[in-house]
Design a protein around this motif. Structure first.
Motif, mmCIF file in Angstrom:
data_model
loop_
_atom_site.group_PDB
_atom_site.id
_atom_site.type_symbol
_atom_site.label_atom_id
_atom_site.label_comp_id
_atom_site.label_asym_id
_atom_site.label_seq_id
_atom_site.Cartn_x
_atom_site.Cartn_y
_atom_site.Cartn_z
ATOM 1 N N ARG A 21 -7.262 12.711 26.083
ATOM 2 C CA ARG A 21 -7.707 11.481 26.728
ATOM 3 C C ARG A 21 -7.254 11.446 28.191
ATOM 4 O O ARG A 21 -8.056 11.171 29.088
ATOM 5 N N GLU A 24 -9.292 13.856 30.270
ATOM 6 C CA GLU A 24 -10.693 13.456 30.440
ATOM 7 C C GLU A 24 -10.816 12.197 31.279
ATOM 8 O O GLU A 24 -11.764 12.070 32.062
ATOM 9 N N GLU A 29 -12.478 18.381 31.639
ATOM 10 C CA GLU A 29 -12.903 18.620 30.258
ATOM 11 C C GLU A 29 -11.704 19.217 29.521
ATOM 12 O O GLU A 29 -10.943 19.979 30.116
ATOM 13 N N THR A 53 -8.309 23.492 29.095
ATOM 14 C CA THR A 53 -8.915 22.475 29.958
ATOM 15 C C THR A 53 -9.468 23.062 31.255
ATOM 16 O O THR A 53 -9.004 24.113 31.709
ATOM 17 N N HIS A 133 -13.344 19.323 19.617
ATOM 18 C CA HIS A 133 -13.123 18.054 20.296
ATOM 19 C C HIS A 133 -13.582 16.941 19.360
ATOM 20 O O HIS A 133 -14.647 17.048 18.746
#
Ligand code: ATP
Ligand code: MG
Length: 465
Positions: A21, A24, A29, A53, A133
């Motif tokens: 979280r 993002e 990503e 990421t 994800h």
């Protein structure tokens, strides 16, 4: 749009979700990747959460810190930082690929990339190359889920190229096959065998770490039978076991198959959780045999002194693999006594405890029980007629427990008298004779020639003097 497939058997833990979280929300990503995804799809016990990421590690660190999350720079050269949430570490690594592998050990460079698919493609095996994800689902570009379902370890991409890039993957393939109870896919297997010699160029401690993983899987028997080229390349002392005919009525198998059976045996006798030292000892218990082999005039094989020689080879092998000194020392002690005849008399028990205490001070009782499992496994791995010995060892085990429960003496410090008493009784000054006398007294106690009480020992001393 990335392919989305089935979900793991349990949700991503909160600390993993928190990391996703934060990244993002900062505009990057992020995916859970590797071992957690694999084990979650299998419904197997939880694995640490690793995150991959698009954020450069500096950005990852900044975003996590400003969310109040503790961050450690655990491998920034490779783009890795570790977040710690509620005491749980989460490794976060920037999407990357590896550069040329000129020394076949360390990637010369890592190159950070923008696309998660490139990051997944540099991973070793299909089952390790999936990302997950909670909103986007499973990202499985190489058929990892299907390979998981079929129980197959398969290289991502051309196996020969992948093993040539990094020969450690040869051992990793065997480790994952052992750990997961999988088979190695045919082409990957052919490449494993072809590339196993490249293991010679890998740092011994990295080989040691992977071998230790194979040993702790409890499936060493499988590895010896199916991946001998690989494990013998990693541990060259195993090499001569293959095809070694023991030329003995007590042995129905060659040394390699015998050893595989002993490895399987310690798993069974120790209820699936032998110590790491016992597992290594099972693998290496007869490692001295090839060096000590001789054939007598009747054509029978003998292996004089192989326990002693084997213990030395065992210790050197494990230290050479940079395994802990305690593991090497304990395994060597077990190898040293694996063939010792154990007599279930109180004296027999005390003699064994004394030997083990001399080899590993303070560890004799624990080692004695492990030695029993090693001897049981060894007995059932010979011929049917030897298997009976495993039952006799139960009698020894009862005697061992009895002796330990009554606090039997097997160390000098267990004696009811000490050095001062010896000096007074014999009228001697401090010096080596005091220790020698105590040690001789201990022998007398161990063999039951005198009782371990103060009066009895003092009287015995006077009598001897
Ligand atoms: P575990 O830690 O339980 O053994 P894991 O899958 O987490 O399993 P690691 O060795 O921690 O295994 O590596 C993490 C991930 O990094 C792997 O799942 C794999 O995707 C990748 N990886 C690790 N080492 C290599 C390598 N030598 N070559 C290619 N990919 C690798
Ligand atoms: Mg891991």
């Amino acid at each position: 749009m990335l392919a989305v497939q089935d979900a793991p058997a349990y949700p991503v833990p909160d600390y993993g979700l928190a990391v996703l979280r934060v990244l993002e929300d900062a505009g990057f990503e992020a995916w859970v990747v590797g071992g957690w995804v694999r084990d979650a799809l299998l419904g197997a016990p939880m694995h640490d959460v690793d995150v991959t990421t698009s954020a450069p590690w500096q950005e990852t660190e900044r975003a996590l810190r400003s969310a109040g999350i503790e961050v450690h720079e655990t491998g920034t050269a490779h783009g890795t930082v570790t977040a710690v949430i509620d005491g749980q570490p989460v490794e976060v690594t920037t999407y990357r690929v590896e550069g040329a592998y000129s020394d076949r050990r360390h990637p010369d460079e890592v190159r950070f990339v923008r696309d998660v698919r490139e990051d997944l493609a540099r991973r070793d095996f299909t089952v390790n190359a999936m990302a997950y994800h909670p909103n986007r689902g499973l990202l499985d570009l190489f058929g990892g889920r299907e390979d998981l379902a079929h129980g197959v370890v398969r290289a991502v991409g051309d196996p020969y190229r992948r093993f040539e890039e990094d020969a450690l993957r040869v051992l990793r393939a065997v480790r994952f096959a052992c750990r997961l109870g999988f088979e190695v896919e045919t082409r990957t297997q052919a490449a494993l065998v072809a590339c196993a010699p490249e293991l010679d160029g890998i740092a011994r401690e990295r080989v040691g770490q992977e071998m230790d993983g194979i040993v702790s899987s409890g499936r060493m028997a499988w590895a010896l039978r199916n991946e001998f080229e690989v494990v013998a390349r990693a541990v060259p002392a195993l090499m001569p076991m293959h095809g070694l005919d023991q030329r003995s009525p007590y042995h129905a198998y060659d040394l390699l198959e015998h050893t595989a059976r002993v490895c399987a045996g310690v798993e069974a006798f120790a209820g699936g959780s032998p110590t790491q030292s016992l597992r290594w000892a099972a693998l290496l218990h007869d490692v001295g045999k090839p060096v000590c082999a001789s054939v007598d005039e009747r054509g029978r094989g003998h292996f004089r002194d192989h326990q002693r020689v084997g213990a030395t080879i065992c210790r050197e092998t494990l230290l050479g693999l940079a395994l802990p000194h305690e593991v090497a020392g304990r395994a060597a002690a077990l190898v040293r006594y694996h063939d010792r005849h154990l007599s279930a008399s109180p004296a027999g028990v005390r003699k064994l405890l004394r030997r083990l205490d001399q080899a590993r001070p303070g560890e004799a009782p624990a080692l004695a029980y492990q030695l029993l499992d090693l001897q049981r496994a060894d007995a059932v791995a010979k011929t049917l007629s030897c298997a009976q010995r495993a039952v006799e060892l139960d009698v020894f085990e009862r005697a061992l427990s009895d002796e330990l429960a009554r606090g039997t003496a097997f160390r000098v410090r267990d004696l009811a008298i000490g050095g001062g008493d010896v000096m007074r009784a014999l009228g001697i000054a401090p010096g080596p004779r005091v220790g020698e006398t105590l040690s001789a007294l201990l022998d007398d106690v161990i063999y039951g020639r005198v009782e371990n009480s103060r009066d009895a020992l003092l009287a015995w001393l006077h009598e001897k003097a």
